[in-house]
Design an enzyme around this catalytic site. Structure first.
Site, PDB file in Angstrom:
ATOM      1  N   ASP A  63     -59.658  85.832  -5.494  1.00 16.97           N
ATOM      2  CA  ASP A  63     -60.151  84.627  -6.168  1.00 16.97           C
ATOM      3  C   ASP A  63     -61.603  84.443  -5.762  1.00 16.97           C
ATOM      4  O   ASP A  63     -61.983  84.747  -4.632  1.00 16.97           O
ATOM      5  CB  ASP A  63     -59.342  83.398  -5.749  1.00 16.97           C
ATOM      6  N   CYS A 116     -55.257  85.128  -3.636  1.00 14.90           N
ATOM      7  CA  CYS A 116     -54.147  84.326  -4.137  1.00 14.90           C
ATOM      8  C   CYS A 116     -52.962  84.545  -3.194  1.00 14.90           C
ATOM      9  O   CYS A 116     -52.598  85.695  -2.917  1.00 14.90           O
ATOM     10  CB  CYS A 116     -53.785  84.739  -5.560  1.00 14.90           C
TER      11      CYS A 116
END
Length: 152
Positions: free
Chosen positions: A57, A50
């Site tokens: 992620d 992120c």
């Protein structure tokens, strides 16, 4: 088929520090008469960071393309995808960047990518990008990733 220009296949190769530094290698492809072939790469363990929080992620990528004169060499694709592990970008940017880099390297007849991202803040984000309408007459299976219900 000549593979003498490949620098990663058959050698010890480490992922690049970033996607911008990663090299996507290709090999020649001879397309035959009739509808084009569709090649699928599936990366169920794609990761990036992120850009705001630095948290990891996770996504399941499905890449379908109709090669014209060049194929993506799969080891270089794996190393390219791994280079995202320390790359901070939003889901949309990562997904589209992967698709655009493959298009740049191979100049396919057509490409589509589906990025099926695991939830961030309780909301899964799915990102889709393609170069245009699929070629006429091809067998194009569903990408096979179910709507989010704990994907996996």
């Amino acid at each position: 088929m000549s593979t003498t220009t490949l620098t990663q296949l058959g050698t010890e190769a480490r992922p690049a520090a970033s996607p911008d530094e990663a090299v996507l290698e290709t090999v020649p492809y001879v397309r035959r008469e009739g509808p084009p072939a569709i090649v699928r790469f599936t990366a169920p363990e794609f990761t990036s960071l992120c850009p705001v929080t630095g948290q990891p992620d996770f996504a399941h990528l499905v890449i379908d393309y109709a090669p014209d004169q060049r194929l993506v060499e799969s080891k270089s694709l794996k190393l390219f995808l791994v280079s995202f592990r320390n790359h901070g970008a939003f889901h949309e940017d990562c997904t589209v960047m992967v698709g655009r880099r493959i298009v740049e390297a191979t100049q396919p007849l057509w490409l589509r990518i589906g990025g099926y991202w695991y939830p961030r803040g309780g909301i899964p984000i799915d990102v889709f990008w393609q170069t245009g309408a699929s070629p006429e007459g091809v067998f194009l299976p569903d990408q096979g990733v179910p709507p989010y219900r704990g994907r996996g």
